[in-house]
Scaffold this active site. Structure first.
Site, PDB file in Angstrom:
ATOM      1  N   HIS A   1       4.550   1.721   2.667  1.00 42.55           N
ATOM      2  CA  HIS A   1       3.118   1.868   2.380  1.00 42.55           C
ATOM      3  C   HIS A   1       2.834   1.232   1.024  1.00 42.55           C
ATOM      4  CE1 HIS A   1      -0.863   3.636   2.560  1.00 42.55           C
ATOM      5  NE2 HIS A   1      -0.702   3.993   1.295  1.00 42.55           N
TER       6      HIS A   1
ATOM      7  N   ASN B   1       7.120  -8.451   5.749  1.00 43.23           N
ATOM      8  CA  ASN B   1       8.239  -7.517   5.560  1.00 43.23           C
ATOM      9  C   ASN B   1       9.312  -7.740   6.619  1.00 43.23           C
ATOM     10  OD1 ASN B   1       7.925  -5.415   3.289  1.00 43.23           O
ATOM     11  ND2 ASN B   1       5.862  -5.562   4.138  1.00 43.23           N
TER      12      ASN B   1
END
Ligand code: GRF
Length: 217
Positions: free
Chosen positions: A109, A14
């Site tokens: 998440h 990410n």
């Protein structure tokens, strides 16, 4: 020019997606530090290769857990960033630190919250038999995986899926979703009122991920 601190503990995919989007889209922001809670995290090398300042706050360097928390609080106070971005950061932050950055600290998440908090979310999804899974970007609050939701991306769960296949499908969407949300934040398009998030951006009415990208009428 706004400033961003990114917290990592592991792989850093990410982080890579965020660095790439920031460069490609010339974000009006600077990543002032990447802080890793693990010295050996692959994300550390990745951040260094991108020329970003890296700080290591490894548990092994502190006699007690409280020391690591305090060092992190000190680092964030020093940088005073506009945004704190948790990208695979595997530590639970002290409540006071979370509160100090309320509305400025985000996490991604790998599930459609409020379903499947905690670890092994893809296995949880398979065991629950859901047909739709995905990822969520949310503001961080003291309760784990619980803060106000900013955006979600969906993926289908396919009959032949394993946790690894599902993870790869979700991760590809995380890499689209997180940079997009961060850009909205930098452009002041996100407001948080009474625990509910509103986003003033035309691409907020899109469902990322499946099937293709849907525009919500
Ligand atoms: C991602 O699945 C993210 O949703 C979760 O931790 C994982 C981090 O992966 N919070 P990476 O380090 O960004 O590759």
């Amino acid at each position: 020019m706004k400033s961003i601190v990114i917290l990592i503990s592991g792989r850093g995919s990410n982080l890579a997606a965020i660095i790439e989007a920031a460069r490609r889209e010339s974000w009006p922001a600077r990543i002032v530090a990447v802080i890793s809670s693990r010295r050996t995290a692959p994300g550390v090398a990745l951040a260094e290769a991108a020329g970003l300042p890296v700080e290591i706050l490894d548990q092994a360097d502190f006699a007690e857990r409280g020391g690591q928390d305090q060092a992190l609080a000190d680092a964030l106070a020093r940088h005073a960033p506009d945004l704190v971005v948790l990208a695979g950061f595997m530590r639970i932050l002290p409540d006071a630190l979370v509160r100090a950055f309320e509305g400025r600290m985000l996490n991604i998440h790998p599930s459609l919250l409020p379903a499947f908090k905690g670890l092994h979310t893809h296995r949880q999804a398979l065991e629950a038999g859901v047909r739709v899974h995905g990822a969520t970007v949310h503001f961080v609050t003291p309760e784990l995986d619980h803060g106000p939701i900013v955006a979600q991306a969906l993926v289908p769960v396919l009959p032949a899926d394993t946790a690894a296949l599902l993870e790869a499908r979700v991760l590809a969407q995380e890499h689209r979703l997180y940079p997009r949300v961060l850009r909205w934040m930098l452009e002041d398009r996100v407001t948080l009122t009474g625990g509910i998030v509103r986003v003033d951006a035309s691409d907020h009415d899109l469902v990322l991920g499946w099937p293709g990208t849907l525009a919500l009428a």
